[in-house]
Design a protein around this motif. Structure first.
Motif, mmCIF file in Angstrom:
data_model
loop_
_atom_site.group_PDB
_atom_site.id
_atom_site.type_symbol
_atom_site.label_atom_id
_atom_site.label_comp_id
_atom_site.label_asym_id
_atom_site.label_seq_id
_atom_site.Cartn_x
_atom_site.Cartn_y
_atom_site.Cartn_z
ATOM 1 N N LYS A 56 0.870 -1.181 0.000
ATOM 2 C CA LYS A 56 0.000 0.000 0.000
ATOM 3 C C LYS A 56 0.898 1.218 0.000
ATOM 4 C CE LYS A 56 -3.918 2.375 0.792
ATOM 5 N NZ LYS A 56 -3.393 3.744 0.896
ATOM 6 N N TYR A 57 0.860 1.981 -1.092
ATOM 7 C CA TYR A 57 1.689 3.181 -1.201
ATOM 8 C C TYR A 57 0.795 4.383 -1.446
ATOM 9 C CZ TYR A 57 5.163 6.550 -2.793
ATOM 10 O OH TYR A 57 5.932 7.676 -2.918
ATOM 11 N N ARG A 58 0.829 5.343 -0.536
ATOM 12 C CA ARG A 58 -0.017 6.530 -0.608
ATOM 13 C C ARG A 58 -1.475 6.141 -0.845
ATOM 14 N NH1 ARG A 58 2.722 10.299 -4.850
ATOM 15 N NH2 ARG A 58 0.951 11.645 -4.320
ATOM 16 N N LYS A 73 0.548 -4.531 -6.658
ATOM 17 C CA LYS A 73 0.920 -5.945 -6.604
ATOM 18 C C LYS A 73 2.099 -6.139 -7.554
ATOM 19 C CE LYS A 73 -0.739 -10.631 -7.627
ATOM 20 N NZ LYS A 73 -1.861 -11.434 -8.197
ATOM 21 N N TYR A 74 3.184 -6.707 -7.022
ATOM 22 C CA TYR A 74 4.390 -6.944 -7.824
ATOM 23 C C TYR A 74 4.591 -8.440 -7.974
ATOM 24 C CZ TYR A 74 9.012 -6.023 -9.791
ATOM 25 O OH TYR A 74 10.089 -5.926 -10.640
ATOM 26 N N PHE A 125 -1.818 -2.385 -10.292
ATOM 27 C CA PHE A 125 -2.183 -1.452 -9.227
ATOM 28 C C PHE A 125 -3.671 -1.138 -9.289
ATOM 29 C CE2 PHE A 125 -0.952 1.189 -12.816
ATOM 30 C CZ PHE A 125 -1.839 2.246 -12.815
ATOM 31 N N GLU A 126 -4.217 -0.868 -8.114
ATOM 32 C CA GLU A 126 -5.631 -0.546 -7.987
ATOM 33 C C GLU A 126 -5.776 0.883 -7.468
ATOM 34 O OE1 GLU A 126 -9.815 -2.381 -6.216
ATOM 35 O OE2 GLU A 126 -7.903 -3.148 -5.457
ATOM 36 N N PRO A 185 3.935 6.014 7.209
ATOM 37 C CA PRO A 185 2.531 5.623 7.058
ATOM 38 C C PRO A 185 2.095 5.517 5.604
ATOM 39 C CG PRO A 185 2.676 7.955 7.567
ATOM 40 C CD PRO A 185 4.086 7.423 7.592
ATOM 41 N N THR A 186 2.911 6.025 4.677
ATOM 42 C CA THR A 186 2.493 6.056 3.271
ATOM 43 C C THR A 186 2.903 4.805 2.500
ATOM 44 O OG1 THR A 186 4.513 7.261 2.736
ATOM 45 C CG2 THR A 186 2.533 8.563 3.144
#
Length: 279
Positions: free
Chosen positions: A21-23, A28-29, A43-44, A259-260
């Motif tokens: 979870k980024y920002r 998904k990698y 990415f979603e 947190p990001t």
């Protein structure tokens, strides 16, 4: 919305598949075991975010990851993304982006993909994207142009870059940088004043590179070997000054308790798989 693309990089994650979870997005990698295929990045996006905005955040993630890993002594490369033709769910997306005959050596592993340089401002993110672009090609001509664009940002005036280089001329005395400057003097066949180095690079390299790329592209002849050497040395010096600018911009950034950026837990991954009908 679900989006996906294929990526070519030197990254070798210890975890061959993970969710982060980024920002404002979930990434998904998926590492592909074949050296002739790129890895999958899915990415979603949420809250009506556009695909372009989501893609920028994905680029921000890899740029922040690249810069942090470089600070730890691992110089990863992200060569380029290939848009994937198929977009399914976050948990089942695949790609068909074959990249033969290009191969990328993956000779080290990144254990913590959630540890990235913290970006707090739009300026920091844009600078890291330019840094990512400059380090996503092995062509010294384009690297010079990207590094120069980095140094003039955000004012986009050549004087911004020349001033920055000249103001930090004292760093040329560093043990690892001095030989590059001396070699540039020899190839240029003229003594260079460190405090006018910015003007020299602008007038004798940056403008010539723009002209050379526009007229020749990737077609290089033996007659241009001296020119190629000159461009390679200037590229190494510009890389040095870009790092100085990044260090100044991120002097107060940390990665502790970020947190990001975090890895999703097993329970969160399970919920995602249920949501996207993985079973």
């Amino acid at each position: 919305m679900i989006h996906s693309f294929c990526i070519v990089s030197s990254i070798n994650f210890y975890e061959k598949m993970f969710y982060v979870k980024y920002r404002d997005i979930i990434i998904k990698y998926i590492t592909n075991g074949s050296p002739f295929w790129g890895d999958s990045v899915v990415f979603e996006t949420f809250n009506h975010m556009s695909q372009q905005e989501g893609y920028y955040q994905v680029a921000d993630y890899f740029a922040a990851l690249m810069y942090y890993q470089m600070k730890q002594g691992l110089a990863i490369q992200l060569h380029y993304p290939i848009q994937a033709p198929h977009q399914h769910s976050l948990t089942t997306s695949t790609h068909c982006g074959i990249i033969y005959p290009l191969t990328v050596t993956k000779n080290f592993g990144i254990r913590y993909p959630q540890l990235v340089t913290t970006t707090n401002t739009d300026l920091q993110r844009k600078l890291l994207r330019l840094w990512l672009a400059a380090n996503s090609t092995e062509n010294s001509f384009y690297q010079n142009l990207f590094y120069w664009q980095f140094l003039v940002f955000p004012h986009k005036k050549d004087c911004t870059a020349t001033r920055f280089i000249n103001e930090h001329a004292d760093t040329l005395e560093q043990e690892t940088i001095r030989p590059i400057f001396e070699a540039l003097c020899r190839v240029a066949k003229e003594p260079l004043c460190p405090h006018n180095l910015g003007e020299f690079i602008q007038h004798n390299i940056k403008n010539n590179i723009s002209h050379f790329v526009r007229n020749n592209g990737y077609m290089l002849e033996w007659a241009n070997l001296d020119t190629m050497h000159l461009f390679a040395l200037s590229r190494d010096l510009l890389h040095h000054f870009c790092l100085l600018k990044l260090e100044q911009e991120f002097s107060s950034s940390t990665v502790e308790d970020v947190p990001t950026c975090r890895l999703l837990t097993k329970d969160e991954v399970l919920e995602l798989e249920k949501k996207h009908n993985y079973y």
